[in-house]
Design an enzyme around this catalytic site. Sequence first.
Site, PDB file in Angstrom:
ATOM      1  N   ASP A  66     -20.161 -25.888  -7.083  1.00 29.08           N
ATOM      2  CA  ASP A  66     -21.047 -26.458  -8.018  1.00 29.08           C
ATOM      3  C   ASP A  66     -22.634 -26.080  -7.362  1.00 29.08           C
ATOM      4  OD1 ASP A  66     -19.693 -27.584  -9.689  1.00 29.08           O
ATOM      5  OD2 ASP A  66     -19.881 -29.667  -9.128  1.00 29.08           O
TER       6      ASP A  66
ATOM      7  N   GLY B 208     -22.138 -31.888 -22.549  1.00 31.57           N
ATOM      8  CA  GLY B 208     -21.017 -31.176 -22.482  1.00 31.57           C
ATOM      9  C   GLY B 208     -21.210 -29.730 -22.206  1.00 31.57           C
TER      10      GLY B 208
ATOM     11  N   ASP C  31     -18.195 -35.533  -4.778  1.00 36.49           N
ATOM     12  CA  ASP C  31     -17.550 -34.578  -5.937  1.00 36.49           C
ATOM     13  C   ASP C  31     -17.725 -33.259  -5.898  1.00 36.49           C
ATOM     14  OD1 ASP C  31     -20.075 -36.176  -6.687  1.00 36.49           O
ATOM     15  OD2 ASP C  31     -20.138 -34.843  -8.449  1.00 36.49           O
TER      16      ASP C  31
HETATM   17  P1  AMP Z   1     -22.897 -31.794 -11.347  1.00 36.80           P
HETATM   18  O1  AMP Z   1     -24.173 -32.282 -10.933  1.00 36.80           O
HETATM   19  O2  AMP Z   1     -22.862 -30.369 -12.211  1.00 36.80           O
HETATM   20  O3  AMP Z   1     -22.126 -31.745 -10.020  1.00 36.80           O
HETATM   21  O4  AMP Z   1     -22.294 -32.963 -12.129  1.00 36.80           O
HETATM   22  C1  AMP Z   1     -21.861 -34.431 -11.676  1.00 36.80           C
HETATM   23  C2  AMP Z   1     -21.323 -34.744 -13.033  1.00 36.80           C
HETATM   24  O5  AMP Z   1     -21.920 -34.951 -14.269  1.00 36.80           O
HETATM   25  C3  AMP Z   1     -19.898 -34.016 -13.297  1.00 36.80           C
HETATM   26  O6  AMP Z   1     -19.095 -35.058 -13.748  1.00 36.80           O
HETATM   27  C4  AMP Z   1     -20.428 -33.500 -14.550  1.00 36.80           C
HETATM   28  O7  AMP Z   1     -19.251 -33.273 -15.272  1.00 36.80           O
HETATM   29  C5  AMP Z   1     -21.156 -34.255 -15.044  1.00 36.80           C
HETATM   30  N1  AMP Z   1     -22.115 -33.598 -16.064  1.00 36.80           N
HETATM   31  C6  AMP Z   1     -23.172 -32.764 -15.605  1.00 36.80           C
HETATM   32  N2  AMP Z   1     -23.738 -32.280 -16.702  1.00 36.80           N
HETATM   33  C7  AMP Z   1     -23.272 -32.414 -17.874  1.00 36.80           C
HETATM   34  C8  AMP Z   1     -23.560 -32.217 -19.163  1.00 36.80           C
HETATM   35  N3  AMP Z   1     -24.304 -31.414 -19.679  1.00 36.80           N
HETATM   36  N4  AMP Z   1     -22.695 -32.994 -19.906  1.00 36.80           N
HETATM   37  C9  AMP Z   1     -21.445 -33.586 -19.419  1.00 36.80           C
HETATM   38  N5  AMP Z   1     -21.451 -34.222 -18.286  1.00 36.80           N
HETATM   39  C10 AMP Z   1     -22.316 -33.334 -17.191  1.00 36.80           C
HETATM   40 MG    MG Z   2     -20.290 -31.478  -9.617  1.00 33.12          MG
END
Ligand code: AMP
Ligand code: MG
Length: 492
Positions: free
Chosen positions: A262, A126, A252
Amino acid sequence: MPIQQVIPFDNSYAIQMESFYVPWEGAKVPSPAIVKFNTSLAHELGLGEKELNSKDGAEFLSGNEMPIGASPLAQVYAGHQFGGFSQQLGDGRALLIGEVIDQNNNRRDIQLKGSGPTPFSRRGDGKAVIGPVLREYLISEAMYALGIPTTRALAAVTTGEQIVRDGLEPGAVLTRVASSHLRVGTFQFFAARGDTEKVQKLADYSIKRHFKDIENHENKYLELLKAVMRKQAKLIAKWMSVGFVHGVMNTDNMTISGETIDYGPCAFIDDYKAKAVFSSIDEQARYAYGNQPNIAQWNLARFAETLITLIDPKDNDHAVKLATDKLNQFPHIYQQFWLQEMQAKLGLMNEEVDDLDLINSLYEAIEGEGVDYTKLFRRLSDAARGDSEGLLSLFTDTSRIEIWRAKWLQRLTSNDLSLKETANDMDKVNPIYIPRNHKVEEALQAAKQADYEPFKKLLDVLISPYEKREGLEAYEDAAPKDNGPYVTFCGT
Ligand code: AMP
Ligand code: MG
């Protein structure tokens, strides 16, 4: 203004969209400190900027405390990631704390990214760390300065924690501002569960928030598809025109508003190469530079699928036909937007039928030449002023570009403006300063050691990309070729 009231919230998602999120709180962090605060954006949002840009303000910007009126929540969504569907994603490390109405009467989300685990964190912690937070800050603000729709960065704070990544790294939180955080994946979450009622509610909310003019249309859900398609076509055309590679165009990470969102493994190309890929995890080159328009269309097809039962509730086949007809228009719509971008970059005024061929033949002339894509356009305006030396020096074999230049200069004679005036107009849309990969990396490495000066300096350069300033020569160039290929990693 009392510090508790620094953000004049006007929340709609929390109130109208129950069951599209879970109410949640940020994790407590030991010692939040502001690294960078975006005063002009705070002003635009009508926030108490002096109060927020303070030690007490850092408590809010880290998620330690919530200002009055906040309704912090984690949004649910699903998404196709590298082509495979994940039906349960959601804000795993972010909180939407609320919305404000800005000075231009637009509704904007305020979100904390890196504020601790949520029910959607899966195996993640998180958290976010300083490198990726400042990377998003830099590149999103650079995109804004380049006139490209994007989420914005309001603040970056360190939390005082050390987070396990590649060794221990300083924890950080980004305050992100967006027209909304509605994603193609948000629709997919409910469509995948066969919950048509919720898809409809989400579509109605999206229309009200982003596309008010289609509210009374007889088939507003088909119009929604069309409207999102146009926004995305325009966005991707702008990405392509500046050489931006998003790197992780999962559904997403595609907004309904048409803003770039993002900033993970993104990068700007140095040398022009349609196949350019920077992300370490994009092994199949799915999200390569030249593939982005195709992927956008693929993602929009996934969006269309979520709307089928709304487009014609009684006749599925008819709905599919209507949606497919719309989707098939994407390449043309995209090409029109791209043509507009390129005409401006090349000073082609008063549209002519041969413009598209002329532009395409420029790309043919530079393919495989290792030409710095950003410099090319400023050197072309120099050539229009009569000085071609800089242009030709970008090429090893100048034969193709010399033929092209002659055709192009000929075409410019049908402008109403002189060559000099045309060149001046070109300089207003062709940046000198972009987030050069090695400069971004240099700034982030220093920030890991708590030296934020290179970051601040680079940001200062990037927010004014078109005007040449003395002493900034080092920001104009790509890294020396012997640095090796540039690789980006997912911004966790
Ligand atoms: P992203 O690659 O940033 O678009 O994230 C893809 C998914 O993974 C989203 O649902 C994010 O909230 C989740 N996510 C990415 N990094 C983390 C993290 N360090 N802790 C929890 N969830 C994460
Ligand atoms: Mg994302």
